[in-house]
Design an enzyme around this catalytic site. Structure first.
Site, PDB file in Angstrom:
ATOM      1  N   ARG A  14      10.228  -4.050  23.102  1.00  0.00           N
ATOM      2  CA  ARG A  14      11.779  -3.862  22.661  1.00  0.00           C
ATOM      3  C   ARG A  14      12.113  -2.225  22.414  1.00  0.00           C
ATOM      4  O   ARG A  14      11.382  -1.528  22.261  1.00  0.00           O
ATOM      5  CB  ARG A  14      12.280  -4.542  21.618  1.00  0.00           C
ATOM      6  CG  ARG A  14      11.767  -4.480  20.222  1.00  0.00           C
ATOM      7  CD  ARG A  14      12.263  -5.165  19.020  1.00  0.00           C
ATOM      8  NE  ARG A  14      11.773  -4.523  17.887  1.00  0.00           N
ATOM      9  CZ  ARG A  14      11.121  -5.374  17.047  1.00  0.00           C
ATOM     10  NH1 ARG A  14      10.874  -6.561  17.100  1.00  0.00           N
ATOM     11  NH2 ARG A  14      10.932  -4.810  15.827  1.00  0.00           N
ATOM     12  N   ILE A  16      12.858   1.462  21.851  1.00  0.00           N
ATOM     13  CA  ILE A  16      12.481   2.741  22.564  1.00  0.00           C
ATOM     14  C   ILE A  16      11.381   2.635  23.342  1.00  0.00           C
ATOM     15  O   ILE A  16      11.243   3.024  24.526  1.00  0.00           O
ATOM     16  CB  ILE A  16      12.180   3.884  21.485  1.00  0.00           C
ATOM     17  CG1 ILE A  16      13.497   4.179  20.963  1.00  0.00           C
ATOM     18  CG2 ILE A  16      11.657   5.148  22.154  1.00  0.00           C
ATOM     19  CD1 ILE A  16      13.349   5.230  19.268  1.00  0.00           C
ATOM     20  N   VAL A  51      -1.532  -3.106  16.144  1.00  0.00           N
ATOM     21  CA  VAL A  51      -2.378  -1.584  16.009  1.00  0.00           C
ATOM     22  C   VAL A  51      -2.928  -1.736  14.710  1.00  0.00           C
ATOM     23  O   VAL A  51      -3.663  -0.530  14.446  1.00  0.00           O
ATOM     24  CB  VAL A  51      -1.193  -0.506  16.125  1.00  0.00           C
ATOM     25  CG1 VAL A  51      -0.712  -0.442  17.748  1.00  0.00           C
ATOM     26  CG2 VAL A  51       0.065  -0.608  15.247  1.00  0.00           C
ATOM     27  N   GLY A  79       5.889   0.980  15.552  1.00  0.00           N
ATOM     28  CA  GLY A  79       6.085   1.707  14.177  1.00  0.00           C
ATOM     29  C   GLY A  79       7.003   0.691  13.360  1.00  0.00           C
ATOM     30  O   GLY A  79       7.814  -0.081  13.900  1.00  0.00           O
ATOM     31  N   TYR A 142       7.494   6.444   5.261  1.00  0.00           N
ATOM     32  CA  TYR A 142       7.745   6.528   6.858  1.00  0.00           C
ATOM     33  C   TYR A 142       7.324   8.104   7.261  1.00  0.00           C
ATOM     34  O   TYR A 142       7.149   8.251   8.191  1.00  0.00           O
ATOM     35  CB  TYR A 142       8.863   6.138   6.836  1.00  0.00           C
ATOM     36  CG  TYR A 142       9.524   6.045   8.400  1.00  0.00           C
ATOM     37  CD1 TYR A 142       9.130   5.256   9.348  1.00  0.00           C
ATOM     38  CD2 TYR A 142      10.373   6.866   8.806  1.00  0.00           C
ATOM     39  CE1 TYR A 142       9.583   4.982  10.620  1.00  0.00           C
ATOM     40  CE2 TYR A 142      11.091   7.221  10.168  1.00  0.00           C
ATOM     41  CZ  TYR A 142      10.443   6.175  10.934  1.00  0.00           C
ATOM     42  OH  TYR A 142      10.762   6.192  12.368  1.00  0.00           O
ATOM     43  N   LYS A 146       4.947   9.860   9.578  1.00  0.00           N
ATOM     44  CA  LYS A 146       5.563  10.505  10.949  1.00  0.00           C
ATOM     45  C   LYS A 146       5.033  11.870  10.827  1.00  0.00           C
ATOM     46  O   LYS A 146       4.899  12.535  12.104  1.00  0.00           O
ATOM     47  CB  LYS A 146       6.983  10.314  10.909  1.00  0.00           C
ATOM     48  CG  LYS A 146       7.427   8.712  11.154  1.00  0.00           C
ATOM     49  CD  LYS A 146       6.899   8.182  12.644  1.00  0.00           C
ATOM     50  CE  LYS A 146       7.516   6.866  12.847  1.00  0.00           C
ATOM     51  NZ  LYS A 146       6.804   6.379  14.217  1.00  0.00           N
TER      52      LYS A 146
END
Ligand code: NAD
Length: 236
Positions: A14, A16, A51, A79, A142, A146
């Site tokens: 789903r 991106i 992951v 993510g 987050y 990142k």
């Protein structure tokens, strides 16, 4: 880009990731996606993987290698967010986000590097976020995960750059996905006021930057952070 590469996109069922997988397929590549549920776009091979679990990543790669050949392009896209103000953020809120977004990318890149070193070719693209370098209140976990991807890509570039392998980071700003669709009209207008482009991006606008980075025209770009944010994070 040389067509017929084997591509893996994590979290490709789903948002991106789905759009990135679609774009690689449109450009004529063999595409596998990992999904914990659901499936990737038509024409992709969907494999199950989490992951946070190195064994499940290894099994997914083995399945892809048997069906499509060694992975030449890997896009670490999976993510999560678990937003919370610092004072209220639990250890688990922090470590679970880092374990998925940063350690997850490490596990996938490490497994992919084996075949890339053998082939003396590889394209690694890590999906970060504008907030990785810009920062964001309520997203200490987050944002840290990142920005960690930048160090990961740059160290991989120094380690493997002479072996035909590039590693880059794509840092999207606000993208029209289920996540942004949930924001109220006022919230959306507030965010848009701060974006020089005055709008959110479509997932396709991220996807086409990723396929370009994986292609022949970007062979000399490595360790870079490419913003796709309409100018929101300029200078960071
Ligand atoms: P999404 O929630 O729609 O998709 C995330 C994907 O990651 C899903 O397929 C999910 O199953 C997968 N995933 C999550 N945890 C996983 C795990 N442990 N193992 C395997 N897969 C797992 O999100 P999205 O908006 O499409 O975001 C994709 C990436 O882009 C994420 O890394 C996100 O941080 C980043 N990003 C998104 C935006 C945005 O505006 N949507 C902006 C900047 C960056």
């Amino acid at each position: 880009m040389t067509t017929g590469r084997t591509v893996l996109v994590t979290g490709g069922n789903r948002g991106i990731g789905f759009s990135i997988a679609e774009e690689f397929i449109r450009q004529g590549h063999r595409v596998a996606v990992t999904a914990r549920s659901g499936a990737g776009p038509d024409g992709s091979l969907t494999v199950r993987a989490d992951v946070t679990d190195a064994a499940s990543i290894d099994a997914a790669f083995t399945e892809i290698e048997a069906a499509l050949g060694p992975v030449e392009v890997v896009v670490a896209n999976a993510g999560i967010t678990r937003d919370m103000l610092l004072m209220r953020m639990s250890d688990d809120d922090f470590t679970s986000v880092v374990d998925t977004n940063l350690s997850g990318a490490f596990r996938v890149v490490k497994r992919a590097s084996k075949a890339m070193l053998k082939a003396r070719f590889g394209r690694i693209v890590l999906i970060s976020s504008v907030v990785g370098l810009y920062g964001s209140a309520g997203q200490v976990n987050y944002s840290a995960s990142k920005s960690g991807l930048v160090g990961l890509a740059r160290s991989v570039t120094r380690e493997l750059g002479a072996r035909g392998i590039t590693a880059n980071v794509v840092a999207p700003g606000f993208i029209e996905t289920d996540m942004t669709a949930k924001l109220s009209e006022t919230q959306q207008a507030d965010y848009k006021r701060n974006i020089p482009a005055g709008r959110f991006a479509t997932p396709g606008e991220v996807a086409r930057v990723v396929t370009w980075l994986a292609g022949d025209d970007a062979a000399y770009i490595s360790g870079a952070v490419i913003p796709v944010d309409g100018g929101l994070g300029m200078g960071h």
